[in-house]
Design an enzyme around this catalytic site. Structure first.
Site, short mmCIF file in Angstrom:
data_model
loop_
_atom_site.label_atom_id
_atom_site.label_comp_id
_atom_site.label_asym_id
_atom_site.label_seq_id
_atom_site.Cartn_x
_atom_site.Cartn_y
_atom_site.Cartn_z
N HIS A 126 0.87 -1.18 0.00
CA HIS A 126 0.00 0.00 0.00
C HIS A 126 0.90 1.23 0.00
O HIS A 126 2.00 1.19 0.55
CB HIS A 126 -0.83 -0.07 1.29
CG HIS A 126 -1.89 0.98 1.43
ND1 HIS A 126 -1.62 2.26 1.82
CD2 HIS A 126 -3.23 0.91 1.27
CE1 HIS A 126 -2.75 2.95 1.89
NE2 HIS A 126 -3.76 2.15 1.56
N ASP A 203 3.13 -4.35 7.96
CA ASP A 203 1.91 -3.58 7.77
C ASP A 203 0.76 -4.57 7.93
O ASP A 203 0.49 -5.38 7.03
CB ASP A 203 1.92 -2.94 6.38
CG ASP A 203 0.56 -2.38 5.99
OD1 ASP A 203 -0.41 -2.56 6.74
OD2 ASP A 203 0.47 -1.79 4.90
N GLN A 206 -4.51 -5.13 6.90
CA GLN A 206 -5.47 -6.19 6.54
C GLN A 206 -5.21 -7.46 7.36
O GLN A 206 -6.15 -8.19 7.68
CB GLN A 206 -5.36 -6.52 5.05
CG GLN A 206 -5.64 -5.34 4.11
CD GLN A 206 -7.07 -4.82 4.20
OE1 GLN A 206 -8.00 -5.55 4.55
NE2 GLN A 206 -7.25 -3.54 3.90
N LYS A 229 -10.75 -0.73 10.46
CA LYS A 229 -11.05 -1.85 9.55
C LYS A 229 -11.53 -3.07 10.32
O LYS A 229 -11.88 -4.08 9.75
CB LYS A 229 -9.80 -2.21 8.75
CG LYS A 229 -9.37 -1.12 7.78
CD LYS A 229 -8.15 -1.55 7.02
CE LYS A 229 -7.41 -0.39 6.39
NZ LYS A 229 -8.02 0.10 5.16
N CYS A 369 -4.69 2.50 -3.63
CA CYS A 369 -3.42 2.97 -3.03
C CYS A 369 -2.32 1.94 -3.26
O CYS A 369 -1.49 1.70 -2.37
CB CYS A 369 -3.58 3.27 -1.55
SG CYS A 369 -4.76 4.54 -1.20
N1 PMP Z 1 -1.85 -0.84 4.44
C1 PMP Z 1 -2.83 -1.60 3.96
C2 PMP Z 1 -2.52 -2.99 3.50
C3 PMP Z 1 -4.13 -1.10 3.93
O1 PMP Z 1 -5.13 -1.86 3.47
C4 PMP Z 1 -4.39 0.21 4.40
C5 PMP Z 1 -5.78 0.81 4.32
N2 PMP Z 1 -6.38 0.67 3.07
C6 PMP Z 1 -3.32 0.96 4.91
C7 PMP Z 1 -2.07 0.39 4.91
C8 PMP Z 1 -3.50 2.32 5.46
O2 PMP Z 1 -4.36 2.28 6.57
P1 PMP Z 1 -5.01 3.59 7.18
O3 PMP Z 1 -5.63 4.32 6.04
O4 PMP Z 1 -6.01 3.08 8.16
O5 PMP Z 1 -3.92 4.37 7.82
#
Ligand code: PMP
Length: 411
Positions: A126, A203, A206, A229, A369
């Site tokens: 991401h 990270d 998920q 999430k 993203c």
């Molecule tokens: N990493 C991953 C794998 C994600 O799915 C997300 C959220 N889509 C993020 C990072 C960023 O998370 P947040 O927007 O809650 O900071």
């Protein structure tokens, strides 16, 4: 006590947002990888906090401040137990995975990464696990290296031993991909990274939602995840880190709450976890996060994981019937989680999402993203359906029916 059967139809009733009509149709919420809906138990915890206990934490000795502090710290303990942290002081509240990753990139990275050093990430990441490392690499004159992915979106690890070397300081990798749903073999990379003395951050944005996380068993140095999430309020997240690393790290932000003594020219830092929590934190959010973890613990991760897997298998099977359907990600169910990224013939993913929305079906369209993943597959965007504990087969049936209509329009 007899274990209660996992029943998504019963679980759904806990989520008020799911009970509405969208454009006159029942809502099929399939955008869970972006954020989850919130159960009544979390909404009640937020109300109760604001109605009875609202005050600032730690500083006051009056009754409300005492209650707010207890709520805030008890939630930290709950989340710590949820991920099997050795102690709750290793749980730092942040506003989400993004902030957790940036915290480590700056507070750890600026002190430990020097010119000529290397940072290893993967193409599957991401943006929030790419851009902070690019910023750090640029500031320190370090080099960013990548684990590549194959045509199923899986890491290629044959050359891991050459990607990692004595210059590798940091390895930043995702547990589960939000763009493809790939469950990554993180443990293998963590072990290899540690053999060359690199520090590893996972990270878990998920991973924390769709797997049972045990940070001690996983063996990484940091684990970053978001509350929103996994049923908790927006603006909540965690950085878990090993005490030894957090202890010797510089603070991320300066301000109230994070100091011990302030003098004219310098200050000393508060003990963990407060060193990393400058300013008034998201107290209600933390309390809500605690309630979310209680809620999930009550249901049990085993049931949630099994349910998501069954739904995923069903959806993949049914979607394969649609002419022009192209699903990205691993073919093996073992290697994927509750996310299906797809394109359909010549239909633009935004059109797919717009048509589905008219039927009350919420899916995401875009690059998620993860522009490097899109580039790898030669597309600018995909549509993405993602499942959670309250989704039912009927949601999948409606998705498939809606996609059938998209196929007819664009076919
Ligand atoms: N990493 C991953 C794998 C994600 O799915 C997300 C959220 N889509 C993020 C990072 C960023 O998370 P947040 O927007 O809650 O900071």
């Amino acid at each position: 006590m007899m274990a209660t059967r996992f029943d998504p139809r019963v679980i759904r009733r806990d989520f008020p947002t799911l009970e509405q009509l969208i454009h006159g149709k029942p809502l099929a919420y399939l955008d869970n990888a972006a954020t989850s809906q919130k159960p009544q138990a979390v909404l009640d915890a937020l109300d109760a906090y604001y109605e009875h206990d609202n005050a600032n934490v730690h500083r006051g000795i009056h009754e409300l401040s005492r209650r707010a502090t207890i709520g805030y710290e008890e939630a930290r303990e709950k989340v710590g137990r949820w991920i099997n942290a050795k102690e709750s002081a290793e749980v730092i509240w942040t506003k989400g995975t993004t902030e957790s990753l940036n915290l480590v990139a700056m507070a750890w990275g600026l002190d430990h990464v020097a010119e000529g050093d290397e940072i290893l990430i993967s193409v599957l990441e991401h943006h929030s696990n790419i851009v902070p490392w690019q910023i750090l690499a640029r500031r320190r004159g370090a080099t960013l290296r990548y684990i590549e992915i194959d045509d199923e979106g899986r890491w290629i690890l044959e050359d891991l031993d050459t990607l990692l070397n004595e210059r590798t300081r940091m390895v930043a990798i995702s547990h589960v991909s939000n763009a493809l749903g790939t469950i990554n073999p993180v443990q293998r990379v963590i072990e290899a990274a540690h053999r060359v003395g690199a520090v590893v951050i996972v990270d878990g944005a998920q991973g924390a939602v769709h797997t049972k996380v045990d940070v001690q068993a996983l063996g990484a140095d940091f684990y970053a995840f978001s509350g929103h999430k996994m049923c908790a309020p927006t603006g909540t997240g965690v950085l878990w880190g090993k005490r030894e690393l957090l202890e010797e790290m510089s603070p991320y932000q300066g301000g109230g709450e994070m100091i011990n003594v302030v003098s004219r020219d310098e200050s000393t830092w508060a003990a963990l976890p407060h060193k990393f929590e400058a300013g008034t934190p998201n107290i209600a959010g933390a309390v809500g996060f605690g309630a979310a973890v209680d809620y999930l613990a009550d249901i049990g991760m085993d049931g949630i994981i099994a349910h998501e897997k069954a739904l995923l298998a069903y959806a993949l099977e049914r979607m394969a019937e649609i002419p022009g359907m192209n699903v990205y990600g691993p073919r093996s169910l073992e290697e994927r989680s509750a996310v299906i990224s797809f394109t359909l013939g010549d239909a633009h993913p935004h059109d797919i999402s717009t048509i589905l929305d008219t039927q009350g079906i919420a899916v995401r369209a875009g690059h998620h993203c993860a522009q490097l993943v899109m580039k790898h597959f030669g597309v600018s965007s995909t549509a993405r359906a993602s499942f959670y504990l309250y989704n039912i087969e009927e949601d999948v049936d409606r998705l498939v029916e809606g996609l059938g209509e998209v196929a007819r329009i664009f076919g």
